[in-house]
Design an enzyme around this catalytic site. Structure first.
Site, PDB file in Angstrom:
ATOM      1  N   ASP A 112       0.849  -1.190   0.000  1.00  0.00           N
ATOM      2  CA  ASP A 112       0.000   0.000   0.000  1.00  0.00           C
ATOM      3  C   ASP A 112       0.885   1.241   0.000  1.00  0.00           C
ATOM      4  OD1 ASP A 112      -2.770   0.005  -0.035  1.00  0.00           O
ATOM      5  OD2 ASP A 112      -2.948   0.706   2.021  1.00  0.00           O
ATOM      6  N   TYR A 168       2.138   4.854   1.388  1.00  0.00           N
ATOM      7  CA  TYR A 168       2.055   5.518   2.692  1.00  0.00           C
ATOM      8  C   TYR A 168       0.861   6.470   2.683  1.00  0.00           C
ATOM      9  CZ  TYR A 168       6.907   3.915   3.239  1.00  0.00           C
ATOM     10  OH  TYR A 168       8.043   3.145   3.341  1.00  0.00           O
ATOM     11  N   PHE A 204       7.894   1.621  -0.688  1.00  0.00           N
ATOM     12  CA  PHE A 204       8.856   1.837   0.403  1.00  0.00           C
ATOM     13  C   PHE A 204       9.524   3.212   0.361  1.00  0.00           C
ATOM     14  CE2 PHE A 204       8.763  -2.866   0.143  1.00  0.00           C
ATOM     15  CZ  PHE A 204       8.406  -3.146   1.435  1.00  0.00           C
ATOM     16  N   HIS A 240       9.263  -9.487   6.167  1.00  0.00           N
ATOM     17  CA  HIS A 240       9.062  -8.069   5.870  1.00  0.00           C
ATOM     18  C   HIS A 240      10.062  -7.221   6.659  1.00  0.00           C
ATOM     19  CE1 HIS A 240       6.994  -4.219   5.341  1.00  0.00           C
ATOM     20  NE2 HIS A 240       6.339  -4.790   4.351  1.00  0.00           N
TER      21      HIS A 240
END
Length: 225
Positions: A68, A70, A81, A190
């Site tokens: 997703d 931010y 990221f 992750h």
């Protein structure tokens, strides 16, 4: 290149153009029009397809899959990221930089903007390309996942020797879309602190460059500037 107001690189348009005409994508566009009238949406409209515009299809060598964008003001810039220059680095990105430092000896940078990676052929692909401000996951299951799954499968079908970095269970599930007989898949927990440091020691950055060099391709400079 614009396809019905979608700003996307010509090389991607040539392999995805049928997708933009499908009913689910038209419904997705209608949903986004309504959302923009009701709330603030991230990233800004001209950055929704930034991952594709920085990394043309023909130049693509590596794929990193996020979930997703931010959802904080000024954070998302269309690359998974990554954050815009001057924005505080989120915890997952901090851990990514720590692993790069341990793996390759590259100092943790001030900027969390990953445009430099994208320009070198690293597709920084979120499964969902938009989000409502302060509402994580708010644009999931609206059509974006169908589109980005098609992107992954198209890369798998039409290219060879691409290195996919799958971090966390969500990304690892995408391996089902990848022909592992002609591509390389590197998996790890992750980078989020919630994964309790399981990401550390994966050495995905040095391994990626080793695989690229074996293919006679230029390795990635994992610095951000």
């Amino acid at each position: 290149m614009q396809q019905n107001n979608i700003q996307i690189d010509e090389s991607w348009l040539s392999v995805l153009k049928e997708e933009f005409e499908k009913p689910y994508f038209k419904q997705l566009k209608s949903f986004l029009v309504q959302e923009k009238q009701a709330a603030r949406i991230f990233p800004p409209g001209n950055q929704i397809f930034a991952a594709f515009n920085y990394t043309p299809f023909n130049d693509l060598k590596v794929v990193i899959i996020g979930q997703d964008p931010y959802h904080g003001l000024g954070q998302a810039n269309g690359l998974c990221f990554s954050v815009a220059d001057g924005v505080r680095k989120p915890p997952s990105l901090v851990n990514i930089f720590k692993e790069i430092q341990d793996d390759l000896g590259i100092s943790v940078p001030e900027s969390g903007n990953l445009e430099n990676w994208a320009k070198q052929g690293v597709l920084l692909l979120n499964a969902t390309l938009t989000v409502r401000e302060a509402q994580a996951g708010s644009h999931q299951n609206k059509g974006w996942e169908q589109f980005t799954d098609t992107v992954i499968k198209t890369i798998s079908d039409k290219k060879e020797g691409v290195i996919f970095l799958l971090w966390g269970n969500f990304a690892k599930a995408k391996e089902a879309l990848i022909d592992t007989t002609k591509h390389i898949v590197l998996s790890a927990p992750h980078p989020s602190p919630l994964a309790r440091g399981g990401f550390f020691g994966c050495k995905h950055f040095s391994k990626t460059n080793e695989f690229l060099e074996k293919q006679g391709k230029t390795p990635i400079d994992w610095k951000t500037v």
